[in-house]
Design an enzyme around this catalytic site. Sequence first.
Site, mmCIF file in Angstrom:
data_model
loop_
_atom_site.group_PDB
_atom_site.id
_atom_site.type_symbol
_atom_site.label_atom_id
_atom_site.label_comp_id
_atom_site.label_asym_id
_atom_site.label_seq_id
_atom_site.Cartn_x
_atom_site.Cartn_y
_atom_site.Cartn_z
ATOM 1 N N GLU A 295 0.796 -1.235 0.000
ATOM 2 C CA GLU A 295 0.000 0.000 0.000
ATOM 3 C C GLU A 295 0.833 1.292 0.000
ATOM 4 O O GLU A 295 0.839 2.053 0.973
ATOM 5 C CB GLU A 295 -0.987 -0.032 1.172
ATOM 6 C CG GLU A 295 -1.943 -1.212 1.022
ATOM 7 C CD GLU A 295 -3.154 -1.185 1.940
ATOM 8 O OE1 GLU A 295 -3.210 -0.366 2.865
ATOM 9 O OE2 GLU A 295 -4.077 -2.008 1.689
ATOM 10 N N GLU B 47 -4.356 -8.937 -0.917
ATOM 11 C CA GLU B 47 -4.796 -8.733 0.471
ATOM 12 C C GLU B 47 -6.292 -8.496 0.513
ATOM 13 O O GLU B 47 -6.833 -7.750 -0.293
ATOM 14 C CB GLU B 47 -4.073 -7.532 1.093
ATOM 15 C CG GLU B 47 -4.347 -7.402 2.588
ATOM 16 C CD GLU B 47 -3.742 -6.137 3.188
ATOM 17 O OE1 GLU B 47 -2.545 -5.865 2.958
ATOM 18 O OE2 GLU B 47 -4.469 -5.418 3.886
#
Length: 167
Positions: A30, A136
């Site tokens: 991220e 994820e």
Amino acid sequence: MYYFILAFIRFLEAYEAYNISFWGLTTENEPTNGLQYNFSFQCLGFTPESQRDFIKMHLGPSLENAGYGPKKIKMMIMDDQRFLLPKWADVVLSDPEAARYVSGVGFHWYWNEISPPELLDITHNSFPEQFLLATEACEGSWPWEHVILGSWERAEGYAHDILEVSI
Ligand SMILES: *[C@@H]1O[C@H](CO)[C@@H](O)[C@H](O)[C@H]1NC(C)=O
Ligand SMILES: *[C@@H]1O[C@H](CO)[C@@H](O)[C@H](O)[C@H]1NC(C)=O
């Protein structure tokens, strides 16, 4: 930046010393979180442009020189929310010097309500040689949520996502 790249290589070498090899890695979890001021659990941020340049000028050549080129280990870019597609992939993969080190695009499921799965199709059609991998997903991840044992609603959330992103 030197230490960040060294950490990738040392990590791979340390596992290899125990005969454990890796098939792939992502450039960072991220990367857009690190662009938020005082974000609580990571501080390195990338825009697609800076990730592209980081791969092409630093990470890609360094991994290759250390024996971890794209034939040995598959590098995934982005590893962040799918609403960032297709732009993130366009920016990084349209540059052949960066794309030669990249094998796929990792994406996460948070904010799927505002990002239709068609974004994956668009990305695939632009770069069919790159794989797309859901890297994820986590129910109950928001700070105000907690564990709900036996929740079929949460199980359905995973099932829905698996059906939506699998080909
Ligand atoms: C790794 O594999 C090699 C070759 O099979 C073996 O000689 C060595 O002992 C192994 N290392 C570990 C830490 O298991
Ligand atoms: C940054 O975050 C920490 C912990 O989340 C907090 O204690 C601190 O006050 C924050 N600093 C600023 C300048 O907002």
